[in-house]
Design a protein around this motif. Sequence first.
Motif, PDB file in Angstrom:
ATOM      1  N   ARG A 447      -7.696  -8.661 -21.490  1.00 56.67           N
ATOM      2  CA  ARG A 447      -7.450  -8.637 -22.936  1.00 56.67           C
ATOM      3  C   ARG A 447      -6.532  -7.495 -23.376  1.00 56.67           C
ATOM      4  N   PHE A 448      -6.419  -6.457 -22.607  1.00 56.73           N
ATOM      5  CA  PHE A 448      -5.701  -5.256 -23.024  1.00 56.73           C
ATOM      6  C   PHE A 448      -4.508  -5.024 -22.104  1.00 56.73           C
ATOM      7  N   GLY A 449      -3.313  -4.864 -22.730  1.00 61.30           N
ATOM      8  CA  GLY A 449      -2.117  -4.671 -21.930  1.00 61.30           C
ATOM      9  C   GLY A 449      -1.150  -3.703 -22.573  1.00 61.30           C
ATOM     10  N   MET A 450      -0.133  -3.335 -21.810  1.00 60.33           N
ATOM     11  CA  MET A 450       0.886  -2.399 -22.285  1.00 60.33           C
ATOM     12  C   MET A 450       2.247  -2.839 -21.760  1.00 60.33           C
ATOM     13  N   ASP A 451       3.267  -2.739 -22.624  1.00 61.94           N
ATOM     14  CA  ASP A 451       4.660  -2.931 -22.245  1.00 61.94           C
ATOM     15  C   ASP A 451       5.374  -1.589 -22.319  1.00 61.94           C
ATOM     16  N   LEU A 452       6.135  -1.270 -21.291  1.00 58.79           N
ATOM     17  CA  LEU A 452       6.896  -0.038 -21.254  1.00 58.79           C
ATOM     18  C   LEU A 452       8.320  -0.381 -20.845  1.00 58.79           C
ATOM     19  N   GLY A 453       9.262  -0.184 -21.780  1.00 58.51           N
ATOM     20  CA  GLY A 453      10.649  -0.535 -21.518  1.00 58.51           C
ATOM     21  C   GLY A 453      11.557   0.664 -21.629  1.00 58.51           C
ATOM     22  N   LEU A 454      12.578   0.700 -20.791  1.00 56.26           N
ATOM     23  CA  LEU A 454      13.509   1.818 -20.795  1.00 56.26           C
ATOM     24  C   LEU A 454      14.890   1.298 -20.404  1.00 56.26           C
ATOM     25  N   ARG A 455      15.920   1.754 -21.118  1.00 56.50           N
ATOM     26  CA  ARG A 455      17.297   1.352 -20.839  1.00 56.50           C
ATOM     27  C   ARG A 455      18.198   2.575 -20.940  1.00 56.50           C
ATOM     28  N   TYR A 456      19.083   2.720 -19.963  1.00 60.39           N
ATOM     29  CA  TYR A 456      20.083   3.778 -20.007  1.00 60.39           C
ATOM     30  C   TYR A 456      21.446   3.114 -20.120  1.00 60.39           C
ATOM     31  N   THR A 457      22.198   3.491 -21.156  1.00 62.21           N
ATOM     32  CA  THR A 457      23.472   2.837 -21.448  1.00 62.21           C
ATOM     33  C   THR A 457      24.584   3.875 -21.497  1.00 62.21           C
ATOM     34  N   LYS A 458      25.702   3.556 -20.856  1.00 62.52           N
ATOM     35  CA  LYS A 458      26.918   4.367 -20.961  1.00 62.52           C
ATOM     36  C   LYS A 458      28.000   3.492 -21.572  1.00 62.52           C
ATOM     37  N   ASP A 459      28.481   3.916 -22.730  1.00 66.83           N
ATOM     38  CA  ASP A 459      29.515   3.172 -23.435  1.00 66.83           C
ATOM     39  C   ASP A 459      30.795   3.999 -23.479  1.00 66.83           C
ATOM     40  N   SER A 460      31.900   3.314 -23.222  1.00 61.62           N
ATOM     41  CA  SER A 460      33.211   3.935 -23.350  1.00 61.62           C
ATOM     42  C   SER A 460      34.029   3.115 -24.336  1.00 61.62           C
ATOM     43  N   ASN A 461      34.455   3.749 -25.428  1.00 61.07           N
ATOM     44  CA  ASN A 461      35.266   3.095 -26.450  1.00 61.07           C
ATOM     45  C   ASN A 461      36.633   3.762 -26.502  1.00 61.07           C
ATOM     46  N   GLU A 462      37.651   2.951 -26.327  1.00 61.76           N
ATOM     47  CA  GLU A 462      39.016   3.487 -26.264  1.00 61.76           C
ATOM     48  C   GLU A 462      39.899   2.803 -27.297  1.00 61.76           C
ATOM     49  N   GLN A 463      40.562   3.604 -28.114  1.00 60.47           N
ATOM     50  CA  GLN A 463      41.592   3.088 -29.012  1.00 60.47           C
ATOM     51  C   GLN A 463      42.925   3.292 -28.301  1.00 60.47           C
ATOM     52  N   SER A 464      43.380   2.229 -27.632  1.00 57.78           N
ATOM     53  CA  SER A 464      44.557   2.353 -26.780  1.00 57.78           C
ATOM     54  C   SER A 464      45.857   2.194 -27.556  1.00 57.78           C
ATOM     55  N   ASP A 548      -1.104  -3.965 -26.672  1.00 59.19           N
ATOM     56  CA  ASP A 548      -1.633  -5.164 -27.315  1.00 59.19           C
ATOM     57  C   ASP A 548      -3.036  -5.449 -26.819  1.00 59.19           C
ATOM     58  N   TYR A 549      -3.837  -5.984 -27.710  1.00 57.64           N
ATOM     59  CA  TYR A 549      -5.237  -6.288 -27.396  1.00 57.64           C
ATOM     60  C   TYR A 549      -5.577  -7.659 -27.958  1.00 57.64           C
ATOM     61  N   ARG A 550      -6.130  -8.500 -27.088  1.00 57.47           N
ATOM     62  CA  ARG A 550      -6.527  -9.836 -27.511  1.00 57.47           C
ATOM     63  C   ARG A 550      -7.998  -9.805 -27.910  1.00 57.47           C
ATOM     64  N   ILE A 551      -8.231  -9.902 -29.225  1.00 58.94           N
ATOM     65  CA  ILE A 551      -9.593  -9.853 -29.744  1.00 58.94           C
ATOM     66  C   ILE A 551     -10.412 -10.998 -29.171  1.00 58.94           C
ATOM     67  N   ASN A 552      -9.816 -12.156 -29.125  1.00 57.55           N
ATOM     68  CA  ASN A 552     -10.384 -13.313 -28.437  1.00 57.55           C
ATOM     69  C   ASN A 552      -9.215 -14.154 -27.963  1.00 57.55           C
ATOM     70  N   ASP A 553      -9.486 -15.365 -27.529  1.00 55.48           N
ATOM     71  CA  ASP A 553      -8.420 -16.171 -26.948  1.00 55.48           C
ATOM     72  C   ASP A 553      -7.364 -16.591 -27.962  1.00 55.48           C
ATOM     73  N   ASP A 554      -7.638 -16.429 -29.248  1.00 56.46           N
ATOM     74  CA  ASP A 554      -6.723 -16.928 -30.268  1.00 56.46           C
ATOM     75  C   ASP A 554      -6.141 -15.848 -31.154  1.00 56.46           C
ATOM     76  N   VAL A 555      -6.548 -14.609 -30.973  1.00 56.26           N
ATOM     77  CA  VAL A 555      -6.070 -13.541 -31.856  1.00 56.26           C
ATOM     78  C   VAL A 555      -5.645 -12.336 -31.016  1.00 56.26           C
ATOM     79  N   MET A 556      -4.424 -11.882 -31.258  1.00 56.73           N
ATOM     80  CA  MET A 556      -3.891 -10.705 -30.583  1.00 56.73           C
ATOM     81  C   MET A 556      -3.406  -9.707 -31.630  1.00 56.73           C
ATOM     82  N   VAL A 557      -3.701  -8.442 -31.417  1.00 55.11           N
ATOM     83  CA  VAL A 557      -3.159  -7.371 -32.238  1.00 55.11           C
ATOM     84  C   VAL A 557      -2.284  -6.491 -31.348  1.00 55.11           C
ATOM     85  N   TYR A 558      -1.273  -5.871 -31.956  1.00 55.72           N
ATOM     86  CA  TYR A 558      -0.372  -5.043 -31.155  1.00 55.72           C
ATOM     87  C   TYR A 558       0.175  -3.903 -31.993  1.00 55.72           C
TER      88      TYR A 558
END
Length: 811
Positions: A447-464, A548-558
């Motif tokens: 019933r109880f779970g966790m999502d952990l997301g991480l992103r590393y981004t390198k952007d290069s913008n050039e006005q050529s 997130d926690y599923r109170i029962n099979d039909d209800v989830m809170v997060y």
Amino acid sequence: MQQRRSATHKSRRHLLSTGICLAIASSFNSAFAAPMLEEVLVTAQKRSQSTQDIPVAVTGLTGTQLDKYGFENASDISAQVPNMQVSGPYGDIQPIFAIRGVSMSDYSSNQASPIGVYVDETYLAPVYSHGANFFDIERLEVLRGPQGTLYGKNTTGGAINIITRTPQFGDEPSNYIKLGAGSYNATSAEAGAETELIPGILAARGALSFKRDEGYVDIVGRSENGAQTDFQGGRLAFHYAPNDTWDAVFKYTVSGNDALSTPARNEGRTDLIGSPNSDYNGYSRQSRNLDFHETEANDVGPLITNTDIAGLTVTFAGDGFSITSVTSYYDADYYQLADTDGSPNDLLTITWSSDTIGYSQDLRFSSEFDGMFNIIAGVYYGYEDQFMHNIYDIFDTPPDVRVGVAKPDTAQQYPFLLDYGMLDQRMETKKTSLAAYSQMRFDFTDRFGMDLGLRYTKDSNEQSYFNISRVGYDGSPRGTYVPGNNTGVDDAYISVPLSQSQLVDILGDPTLLLNLLNLGYTHGAYTLDSAPKLEANEAEWTGKIGLDYRINDDVMVYVSASHGYRSGSFNGGAYYLARPIETAYASPEYIDAFEVGFKADLLDNSMRLNAALFSYDYTDQQFINVVGFSNFLENAGSSQIAGAEAELWARLTEKLTLQIGFGYLQTEFSELTLANTETIADADDRVDLSGNELISAPKFNYSISLDYDIWVTDAGYLTANVNGNFQDDQWYSAYNDQYGYGEIRQDAYWLFNARTSWHASDDSYSISLWVKNLMDKEYDSYGINLQAGFGHDNYLAGPPRSYGAEVTYRF
């Protein structure tokens, strides 16, 4: 994710005791023996899941639902999505999306939206490509809130996923032909068909779409209307599955539009002697007795877009995992001749053109482990090359001499506008994005779970490449501002100081008199050489943590906390002095978002209720600010956004289905200082706009939809859908009601649509009658203040009532 089971009577009674939708549930309690609601599957988290099983604020609409609502383009999406608005500075083909108050006011074609738009996982950066792929749709998904993990850059506001139909094996093929006709001499045709070229191994699908209409804006004295549609699109898809391990899907889409654009409505804000409510040419729309959708625009030209998209998705399914490669390419171009002043004079006409080529590669690993831990991890590369060429035709009709009396600050400008000519702006930008990302899922219990997301981004913008030159009305070269302006003054010309503020400045700093040595236009010798190349590099960590926690099979809170980022951008507007990176480039914007919500299937799955509360700390929002003849891409300092939203679906009876959406927004600029456009002679006059509301952020918005099966027989059934959408008062400018911007807004309004359809019992055909904007409500989808440079406000009206019929044959 555990398998969901039917709710027990005890848990159902516990839910009702908490007060969740108590009034609705008690009113219809006797009717809720109705069939269950349809489960909606989405791929919002890069794997197929039910909307009710993911702790994310997402609205999923199937192709059947899109047909039911009569959605024909990307601008229709907001009608059934809470806290989502769509404005259109140049019609349906270039929609500007806002989600939860996060939006962009920049109409420049080089600016990417903070709402990421994806077609079959292809990220489309140019906003003019967002309205070009809306046919043969399998599913539409709208994710609300920053998407800083699984999706690419520039998704501080959310993401829109358009998923087109893929040919399948063994299933009943979804072949169809749809023909339609309607008001404004509209005609449409859409078809899709698929077949197995090699049974069980190779399948193909083709789809075509054509839409034509004569437009709803009556241009006085012209035989053709504005705001036309002339769209054509085609898609070819192949699905190759040689065995249970490998699967490949290739799709190629080509689409385009070529029709008269939407002319602006000119509302004069300058009181000239004997001619109130005029623009700087002395034109007053109010004195012409024009209807809301009528204009006297003189130079309405074509709006042409072409978009080609190719995407290849290859999946390897291993034992407990899969590896997916998504390779994408697009080529999108845009051309529009826009009568920006909306008058019979040549006050301001802009020719916009842009061509963008982009490609990307996404490679990801997705686990399907049996234990408590699962992960999606990948690497992403994206590249975009855009060339923009805009021509601003300014005061081809000279300004009225009475303007100098009405607005004394403009007097010294008059001689320079008698034969100003045109600004010729050319710009090329190249953007590269590299990212590594992962989202981990921990199911600590069933019933109880966790999502952990991480992103590393390198952007290069050039006005050529960057060049702004002045040319005559016939295109003959006059001079070049960038590069070439050596005066140090970022303005089109240097005039004799006549205004009170200018004279005060000179008394305080006599060295300013040196500018008079350069009296006249500030351009240098004509050249197409480029200003010095500019480049900005950024590296950011983004991500999310959610419980997130599923109170029962039909209800989830997060509950979740996330950090979103939108890459910086070069100023796509007009200016007159070569700038260093500090002022030519708008910094990245950031959002720290906090959200708590729940998802519930109630009353034996005949009612579904999803809701969320959220709070944003929004930093350095990017938006365009127009001051006279100049455009400035600026950062807004900081903003605060808080809100709530809820979606309810209910099968009230066997024949009646109800859907309700609710959104609430409380927005405020915490730090914002912009130029005072009422004192155009004083470039240093800045005003504090903190406390103002954000753009396109109405306090309340609602939607409602009712489906009722009127008549059911063995041969078929007759059904009706009525849906409505309410948008509260909203501003189209950060100035709100200050400094002459009080009319750059839209008052609260409702839009209602209706559709009646006969469906054959075997689903072989259907016949529909529909009407949009049933009450013929007059409203504006976009507004901009052009008073400082041209003396008027500019609006684009939403479409009036339209109606039609549609026949669909399935085989």
